[in-house]
Motif scaffolding. Structure first.
Motif, PDB file in Angstrom:
ATOM      1  N   LEU A 111       0.807  -1.224   0.000  1.00  0.00           N
ATOM      2  CA  LEU A 111       0.000   0.000   0.000  1.00  0.00           C
ATOM      3  C   LEU A 111       0.839   1.272   0.000  1.00  0.00           C
ATOM      4  O   LEU A 111       0.308   2.365  -0.175  1.00  0.00           O
ATOM      5  CB  LEU A 111      -0.915   0.018   1.241  1.00  0.00           C
ATOM      6  CG  LEU A 111      -1.926  -1.121   1.366  1.00  0.00           C
ATOM      7  CD1 LEU A 111      -2.535  -1.128   2.763  1.00  0.00           C
ATOM      8  CD2 LEU A 111      -3.015  -0.988   0.310  1.00  0.00           C
ATOM      9  N   MET A 112       2.140   1.148   0.182  1.00  0.00           N
ATOM     10  CA  MET A 112       3.002   2.328   0.337  1.00  0.00           C
ATOM     11  C   MET A 112       2.965   3.305  -0.827  1.00  0.00           C
ATOM     12  O   MET A 112       3.010   4.519  -0.609  1.00  0.00           O
ATOM     13  CB  MET A 112       4.443   1.910   0.636  1.00  0.00           C
ATOM     14  CG  MET A 112       4.659   1.507   2.075  1.00  0.00           C
ATOM     15  SD  MET A 112       6.389   1.571   2.584  1.00  0.00           S
ATOM     16  CE  MET A 112       7.146   0.489   1.389  1.00  0.00           C
ATOM     17  N   PRO A 113       2.897   2.851  -2.071  1.00  0.00           N
ATOM     18  CA  PRO A 113       2.885   3.838  -3.165  1.00  0.00           C
ATOM     19  C   PRO A 113       1.753   4.848  -3.063  1.00  0.00           C
ATOM     20  O   PRO A 113       1.870   5.973  -3.574  1.00  0.00           O
ATOM     21  CB  PRO A 113       2.740   2.963  -4.414  1.00  0.00           C
ATOM     22  CG  PRO A 113       3.338   1.653  -4.025  1.00  0.00           C
ATOM     23  CD  PRO A 113       2.964   1.481  -2.587  1.00  0.00           C
ATOM     24  N   SER A 114       0.657   4.482  -2.392  1.00  0.00           N
ATOM     25  CA  SER A 114      -0.490   5.396  -2.285  1.00  0.00           C
ATOM     26  C   SER A 114      -0.419   6.288  -1.057  1.00  0.00           C
ATOM     27  O   SER A 114      -1.331   7.082  -0.810  1.00  0.00           O
ATOM     28  CB  SER A 114      -1.792   4.593  -2.252  1.00  0.00           C
ATOM     29  OG  SER A 114      -1.826   3.746  -1.117  1.00  0.00           O
ATOM     30  N   VAL A 115       0.653   6.180  -0.252  1.00  0.00           N
ATOM     31  CA  VAL A 115       0.758   7.019   0.954  1.00  0.00           C
ATOM     32  C   VAL A 115       2.013   7.882   0.934  1.00  0.00           C
ATOM     33  O   VAL A 115       2.494   8.319   1.973  1.00  0.00           O
ATOM     34  CB  VAL A 115       0.721   6.169   2.251  1.00  0.00           C
ATOM     35  CG1 VAL A 115      -0.627   5.506   2.414  1.00  0.00           C
ATOM     36  CG2 VAL A 115       1.830   5.134   2.282  1.00  0.00           C
ATOM     37  N   GLN A 116       2.541   8.138  -0.250  1.00  0.00           N
ATOM     38  CA  GLN A 116       3.715   8.994  -0.371  1.00  0.00           C
ATOM     39  C   GLN A 116       3.268  10.447  -0.360  1.00  0.00           C
ATOM     40  O   GLN A 116       2.687  10.943  -1.315  1.00  0.00           O
ATOM     41  CB  GLN A 116       4.478   8.678  -1.661  1.00  0.00           C
ATOM     42  CG  GLN A 116       4.947   7.233  -1.756  1.00  0.00           C
ATOM     43  CD  GLN A 116       5.892   6.832  -0.630  1.00  0.00           C
ATOM     44  OE1 GLN A 116       6.665   7.650  -0.139  1.00  0.00           O
ATOM     45  NE2 GLN A 116       5.842   5.574  -0.224  1.00  0.00           N
ATOM     46  N   GLU A 117       3.511  11.129   0.743  1.00  0.00           N
ATOM     47  CA  GLU A 117       3.079  12.515   0.915  1.00  0.00           C
ATOM     48  C   GLU A 117       4.258  13.440   0.678  1.00  0.00           C
ATOM     49  O   GLU A 117       5.371  13.178   1.122  1.00  0.00           O
ATOM     50  CB  GLU A 117       2.522  12.712   2.340  1.00  0.00           C
ATOM     51  CG  GLU A 117       2.261  14.147   2.751  1.00  0.00           C
ATOM     52  CD  GLU A 117       1.213  14.843   1.882  1.00  0.00           C
ATOM     53  OE1 GLU A 117       1.063  16.050   2.027  1.00  0.00           O
ATOM     54  OE2 GLU A 117       0.556  14.174   1.058  1.00  0.00           O
ATOM     55  N   GLU A 118       4.005  14.547  -0.027  1.00  0.00           N
ATOM     56  CA  GLU A 118       5.073  15.493  -0.325  1.00  0.00           C
ATOM     57  C   GLU A 118       5.251  16.534   0.773  1.00  0.00           C
ATOM     58  O   GLU A 118       6.323  17.111   0.915  1.00  0.00           O
ATOM     59  CB  GLU A 118       4.786  16.205  -1.653  1.00  0.00           C
ATOM     60  CG  GLU A 118       4.807  15.267  -2.850  1.00  0.00           C
ATOM     61  CD  GLU A 118       4.560  15.992  -4.153  1.00  0.00           C
ATOM     62  OE1 GLU A 118       4.375  17.232  -4.107  1.00  0.00           O
ATOM     63  OE2 GLU A 118       4.561  15.342  -5.207  1.00  0.00           O
ATOM     64  N   THR A 119       4.207  16.809   1.546  1.00  0.00           N
ATOM     65  CA  THR A 119       4.278  17.817   2.600  1.00  0.00           C
ATOM     66  C   THR A 119       4.561  17.149   3.941  1.00  0.00           C
ATOM     67  O   THR A 119       3.706  16.425   4.469  1.00  0.00           O
ATOM     68  CB  THR A 119       2.965  18.614   2.682  1.00  0.00           C
ATOM     69  OG1 THR A 119       2.709  19.227   1.429  1.00  0.00           O
ATOM     70  CG2 THR A 119       3.066  19.682   3.762  1.00  0.00           C
ATOM     71  N   TYR A 120       5.743  17.386   4.475  1.00  0.00           N
ATOM     72  CA  TYR A 120       6.115  16.823   5.776  1.00  0.00           C
ATOM     73  C   TYR A 120       6.192  17.946   6.800  1.00  0.00           C
ATOM     74  O   TYR A 120       6.662  19.053   6.492  1.00  0.00           O
ATOM     75  CB  TYR A 120       7.436  16.064   5.676  1.00  0.00           C
ATOM     76  CG  TYR A 120       7.254  14.698   5.050  1.00  0.00           C
ATOM     77  CD1 TYR A 120       7.235  13.555   5.835  1.00  0.00           C
ATOM     78  CD2 TYR A 120       7.056  14.566   3.678  1.00  0.00           C
ATOM     79  CE1 TYR A 120       7.045  12.302   5.264  1.00  0.00           C
ATOM     80  CE2 TYR A 120       6.852  13.325   3.104  1.00  0.00           C
ATOM     81  CZ  TYR A 120       6.848  12.198   3.908  1.00  0.00           C
ATOM     82  OH  TYR A 120       6.636  10.961   3.340  1.00  0.00           O
ATOM     83  N   VAL A 121       5.734  17.666   8.002  1.00  0.00           N
ATOM     84  CA  VAL A 121       5.617  18.681   9.051  1.00  0.00           C
ATOM     85  C   VAL A 121       6.230  18.127  10.333  1.00  0.00           C
ATOM     86  O   VAL A 121       6.585  16.949  10.413  1.00  0.00           O
ATOM     87  CB  VAL A 121       4.139  19.047   9.288  1.00  0.00           C
ATOM     88  CG1 VAL A 121       3.479  19.539   7.998  1.00  0.00           C
ATOM     89  CG2 VAL A 121       3.364  17.857   9.866  1.00  0.00           C
ATOM     90  N   VAL A 122       6.326  18.968  11.346  1.00  0.00           N
ATOM     91  CA  VAL A 122       6.738  18.480  12.660  1.00  0.00           C
ATOM     92  C   VAL A 122       5.535  17.820  13.317  1.00  0.00           C
ATOM     93  O   VAL A 122       4.500  18.458  13.534  1.00  0.00           O
ATOM     94  CB  VAL A 122       7.277  19.619  13.543  1.00  0.00           C
ATOM     95  CG1 VAL A 122       7.521  19.111  14.967  1.00  0.00           C
ATOM     96  CG2 VAL A 122       8.565  20.174  12.964  1.00  0.00           C
ATOM     97  N   CYS A 123       5.664  16.535  13.608  1.00  0.00           N
ATOM     98  CA  CYS A 123       4.614  15.764  14.281  1.00  0.00           C
ATOM     99  C   CYS A 123       5.028  15.486  15.723  1.00  0.00           C
ATOM    100  O   CYS A 123       6.195  15.189  15.993  1.00  0.00           O
ATOM    101  CB  CYS A 123       4.371  14.442  13.557  1.00  0.00           C
ATOM    102  SG  CYS A 123       3.592  14.614  11.940  1.00  0.00           S
ATOM    103  N   HIS A 124       4.084  15.549  16.610  1.00  0.00           N
ATOM    104  CA  HIS A 124       4.342  15.256  18.015  1.00  0.00           C
ATOM    105  C   HIS A 124       4.644  13.774  18.222  1.00  0.00           C
ATOM    106  O   HIS A 124       5.517  13.395  18.992  1.00  0.00           O
ATOM    107  CB  HIS A 124       3.133  15.670  18.854  1.00  0.00           C
ATOM    108  CG  HIS A 124       3.285  15.431  20.311  1.00  0.00           C
ATOM    109  ND1 HIS A 124       2.944  14.232  20.904  1.00  0.00           N
ATOM    110  CD2 HIS A 124       3.753  16.220  21.308  1.00  0.00           C
ATOM    111  CE1 HIS A 124       3.184  14.311  22.213  1.00  0.00           C
ATOM    112  NE2 HIS A 124       3.669  15.496  22.479  1.00  0.00           N
TER     113      HIS A 124
END
Length: 254
Positions: A136-149
């Motif tokens: 399933l990984m190809p469908s969860v590639q996000e370009e916007t990365y943020v600081v996550c808690h």
């Protein structure tokens, strides 16, 4: 600290947090807390940072304003203010810039799956889940990365006696897909029929892409907890997360 101060453990998993008291004065002291505590304090995300000191052995001691507060209840997590504060964190350019200056790089799905594969003790069921998750990984590639808690459990949300809300305990923070935080919060605290409203308050369109990523990170959360509770011999908790994993698989978005 100077004379007259008394230290007592403040709890927590690391054992590095203390309450310091002198007469009616009280502050929260921690050894080697998050290096970007100053930015978190400046943006009102955590209680005010009072001072920072580096010891001869290299340890860094921080002191924060003590707040007479309480943890949010499970029911209170489905509120405008939790959505608003998490949105503020995820959209903070200052926080992201400092994290990157410290040399932190985005946590990609491949790294997450590889870590779980290393932790797995030859359990064929876990391997089967991981193999499916990998497809399933190809469908969860996000370009916007943020600081996550990365630990948005309700125990880390603190309200002071003035009604201000804080998110504490930043030791595990990551630069990652915002779904890393959204998945445990939504699945853990918000009824599914309210997700669209909560995401609207957070400021996100409940697109198919976002729903799919939230679902994927929920699967990851379940597997992480199964392996963790197995490693510490807590069978009841492990079984509960196995149940949550099956529920997550059954709730795959269209």
């Amino acid at each position: 600290m100077g004379e007259g101060w008394r230290l007592r453990p403040a709890g927590g998993a690391t054992g590095e947090a203390y309450v310091a008291e002198q007469g009616k004065q009280k502050i929260f002291v921690k050894r080697n807390s998050s290096p970007f505590l100053a930015v978190l304090s400046a943006e009102g995300i955590v209680p005010k940072l009072l001072w920072t000191k580096r010891l001869e052995n290299g340890d860094v001691i921080t002191a924060q304003q003590w707040i007479s507060g309480r943890e949010l209840t499970v029911e209170e997590m489905n509120q405008d203010r939790t959505a608003g504060l998490l949105a503020k964190i995820h959209r903070s350019n200052e926080l992201l810039a400092m994290f990157k200056r410290m040399g932190n790089t985005p946590l990609y799905p491949e790294e997450i799956v590889q870590k779980l594969e290393r932790q797995n003790d030859s359990d064929t069921d876990i391997k089967r889940h991981l193999d499916h998750i990998r497809t399933l990984m190809p469908s969860v590639q996000e370009e916007t990365y943020v600081v996550c808690h990365a630990d948005v459990h309700h125990n880390n949300w603190i309200e002071d006696d003035q009604g201000s809300l804080f998110l504490i305990d930043w030791d595990g923070a990551q630069v990652a897909d915002p779904a890393l935080d959204l998945a445990p919060l939504l699945y853990g605290y918000v009824p599914k029929e309210h997700w669209a409203d909560w995401l609207d308050r957070y400021g996100a369109e409940p697109s198919n892409s976002l729903r799919h990523r939230i679902w994927w990170y929920r699967l990851i959360q379940c597997l992480e907890n199964i392996l963790w509770f197995r490693s510490v011999g807590q069978e009841a908790e492990e079984l509960e997360w196995q149940y949550q994993l099956e529920k997550a698989w059954a709730s795959a978005p269209d």
